[in-house]
Design a protein around this motif. Structure first.
Motif, PDB file in Angstrom:
ATOM      1  N   THR A  30       1.007  -1.377   0.337  1.00  0.00           N
ATOM      2  CA  THR A  30      -0.145   0.450  -0.445  1.00  0.00           C
ATOM      3  C   THR A  30       0.755   1.286   0.124  1.00  0.00           C
ATOM      4  N   GLY A  31       2.384   1.335   0.438  1.00  0.00           N
ATOM      5  CA  GLY A  31       3.060   2.585   0.235  1.00  0.00           C
ATOM      6  C   GLY A  31       2.744   2.888   1.850  1.00  0.00           C
ATOM      7  N   GLU A  32       1.947   2.266   2.429  1.00  0.00           N
ATOM      8  CA  GLU A  32       1.752   3.748   3.952  1.00  0.00           C
ATOM      9  C   GLU A  32       2.689   3.863   4.761  1.00  0.00           C
ATOM     10  N   LYS A  33       2.963   4.555   5.350  1.00  0.00           N
ATOM     11  CA  LYS A  33       4.413   3.875   6.721  1.00  0.00           C
ATOM     12  C   LYS A  33       3.454   3.600   8.059  1.00  0.00           C
ATOM     13  N   ILE A  34       3.898   2.615   8.462  1.00  0.00           N
ATOM     14  CA  ILE A  34       4.313   1.923   9.366  1.00  0.00           C
ATOM     15  C   ILE A  34       5.038   2.326  10.441  1.00  0.00           C
ATOM     16  N   GLY A  35       6.210   3.007  10.279  1.00  0.00           N
ATOM     17  CA  GLY A  35       6.893   2.659  11.535  1.00  0.00           C
ATOM     18  C   GLY A  35       8.364   3.525  11.378  1.00  0.00           C
ATOM     19  N   GLU A  36       8.876   4.355  12.456  1.00  0.00           N
ATOM     20  CA  GLU A  36       9.788   5.290  12.262  1.00  0.00           C
ATOM     21  C   GLU A  36      11.164   3.976  12.287  1.00  0.00           C
ATOM     22  N   GLY A  37      11.766   3.529  11.871  1.00  0.00           N
ATOM     23  CA  GLY A  37      12.836   3.096  12.674  1.00  0.00           C
ATOM     24  C   GLY A  37      14.524   3.649  13.513  1.00  0.00           C
ATOM     25  N   GLY A  38      14.215   4.946  13.869  1.00  0.00           N
ATOM     26  CA  GLY A  38      14.753   5.654  14.469  1.00  0.00           C
ATOM     27  C   GLY A  38      15.986   6.142  13.210  1.00  0.00           C
ATOM     28  N   ARG A  39      17.653   7.269  13.944  1.00  0.00           N
ATOM     29  CA  ARG A  39      18.537   7.218  13.347  1.00  0.00           C
ATOM     30  C   ARG A  39      19.681   6.126  13.383  1.00  0.00           C
ATOM     31  N   ILE A  40      20.177   5.838  12.276  1.00  0.00           N
ATOM     32  CA  ILE A  40      21.581   5.168  11.946  1.00  0.00           C
ATOM     33  C   ILE A  40      23.087   5.857  11.877  1.00  0.00           C
ATOM     34  N   TYR A  61      28.998  10.341   0.528  1.00  0.00           N
ATOM     35  CA  TYR A  61      28.933  10.196   1.747  1.00  0.00           C
ATOM     36  C   TYR A  61      29.062   8.060   2.361  1.00  0.00           C
ATOM     37  N   ALA A  62      29.119   7.981   3.319  1.00  0.00           N
ATOM     38  CA  ALA A  62      29.114   6.884   4.145  1.00  0.00           C
ATOM     39  C   ALA A  62      27.632   5.723   4.551  1.00  0.00           C
ATOM     40  N   GLN A  63      28.085   5.192   4.743  1.00  0.00           N
ATOM     41  CA  GLN A  63      26.852   4.373   4.310  1.00  0.00           C
ATOM     42  C   GLN A  63      26.393   3.385   5.132  1.00  0.00           C
ATOM     43  N   PRO A  64      25.971   3.232   6.162  1.00  0.00           N
ATOM     44  CA  PRO A  64      25.371   2.477   7.395  1.00  0.00           C
ATOM     45  C   PRO A  64      26.092   1.158   7.103  1.00  0.00           C
ATOM     46  N   ASP A  65      26.666   0.088   7.666  1.00  0.00           N
ATOM     47  CA  ASP A  65      26.898  -1.016   7.458  1.00  0.00           C
ATOM     48  C   ASP A  65      24.997  -2.029   8.457  1.00  0.00           C
ATOM     49  N   SER A  66      24.899  -3.120   7.330  1.00  0.00           N
ATOM     50  CA  SER A  66      24.448  -4.006   7.468  1.00  0.00           C
ATOM     51  C   SER A  66      23.624  -4.182   8.598  1.00  0.00           C
ATOM     52  N   GLY A  67      24.642  -4.306   9.794  1.00  0.00           N
ATOM     53  CA  GLY A  67      24.599  -4.660  11.413  1.00  0.00           C
ATOM     54  C   GLY A  67      24.117  -3.487  12.126  1.00  0.00           C
ATOM     55  N   ALA A  68      23.510  -2.288  11.858  1.00  0.00           N
ATOM     56  CA  ALA A  68      23.462  -1.738  12.113  1.00  0.00           C
ATOM     57  C   ALA A  68      21.803  -1.591  11.995  1.00  0.00           C
ATOM     58  N   ILE A  69      21.658  -1.841  10.005  1.00  0.00           N
ATOM     59  CA  ILE A  69      20.292  -1.296  10.137  1.00  0.00           C
ATOM     60  C   ILE A  69      19.337  -2.784  10.153  1.00  0.00           C
ATOM     61  N   GLU A  70      20.145  -3.908  10.587  1.00  0.00           N
ATOM     62  CA  GLU A  70      19.219  -4.970  10.822  1.00  0.00           C
ATOM     63  C   GLU A  70      18.809  -5.313  12.543  1.00  0.00           C
ATOM     64  N   LEU A  71      19.490  -4.039  13.518  1.00  0.00           N
ATOM     65  CA  LEU A  71      19.398  -3.750  14.927  1.00  0.00           C
ATOM     66  C   LEU A  71      18.503  -3.256  14.806  1.00  0.00           C
ATOM     67  N   ALA A  72      17.722  -2.245  13.574  1.00  0.00           N
ATOM     68  CA  ALA A  72      16.670  -1.215  14.184  1.00  0.00           C
ATOM     69  C   ALA A  72      15.909  -1.740  13.042  1.00  0.00           C
ATOM     70  N   LEU A  73      15.956  -2.457  12.218  1.00  0.00           N
ATOM     71  CA  LEU A  73      15.241  -3.284  11.717  1.00  0.00           C
ATOM     72  C   LEU A  73      14.296  -4.310  13.132  1.00  0.00           C
ATOM     73  N   ASP A  74      15.174  -5.332  13.788  1.00  0.00           N
ATOM     74  CA  ASP A  74      14.904  -5.881  14.827  1.00  0.00           C
ATOM     75  C   ASP A  74      14.018  -4.781  15.780  1.00  0.00           C
ATOM     76  N   LYS A  75      14.769  -3.760  16.035  1.00  0.00           N
ATOM     77  CA  LYS A  75      14.190  -3.373  17.896  1.00  0.00           C
ATOM     78  C   LYS A  75      12.047  -2.766  16.927  1.00  0.00           C
ATOM     79  N   PHE A  76      12.257  -2.453  15.497  1.00  0.00           N
ATOM     80  CA  PHE A  76      10.871  -1.918  15.135  1.00  0.00           C
ATOM     81  C   PHE A  76      10.095  -3.432  15.124  1.00  0.00           C
ATOM     82  N   THR A  77      10.348  -4.315  15.101  1.00  0.00           N
ATOM     83  CA  THR A  77       9.722  -5.931  14.594  1.00  0.00           C
ATOM     84  C   THR A  77       9.293  -6.658  16.138  1.00  0.00           C
ATOM     85  N   SER A  78      10.227  -6.501  17.227  1.00  0.00           N
ATOM     86  CA  SER A  78       9.488  -6.599  18.412  1.00  0.00           C
ATOM     87  C   SER A  78       8.585  -5.869  19.152  1.00  0.00           C
TER      88      SER A  78
END
Length: 78
Positions: A30-40, A61-78
């Motif tokens: 749907t493209g509906e916004k379902i949440g915020e994941g914070g800042r990385i 510009y530096a890119q966040p590492d995959s571990g930081a993204i996975e941690l943010a995703l884990d926080k969002f889904t738990s």
């Protein structure tokens, strides 16, 4: 600052810049916004082996590492 050889074998200096990203999650169907994941943070601690940069500003510009993204995703889904 990072030193590289360009595609035409010339030496170039690229400003590798730390950055910060804000994550926002959207529903795929749907493209509906379902949440915020914070800042990385994406620190520019050392020059990467491969880099994409803006040829006009000579910045990348530096890119966040995959571990930081996975941690943010884990926080969002738990």
């Amino acid at each position: 600052k990072c030193q590289y050889k360009s595609s035409d074998d010339k030496q170039v200096t690229v400003d590798y810049v730390s950055s910060r990203y804000t994550l926002t999650f959207y529903a795929a169907k749907t493209g509906e916004k379902i949440g915020e994941g914070g800042r990385i943070n994406a620190p520019a601690v050392r020059c990467p082996s491969f880099i994409s940069y803006n040829k006009e500003t000579m910045k990348s510009y530096a890119q966040p590492d995959s571990g930081a993204i996975e941690l943010a995703l884990d926080k969002f889904t738990s």
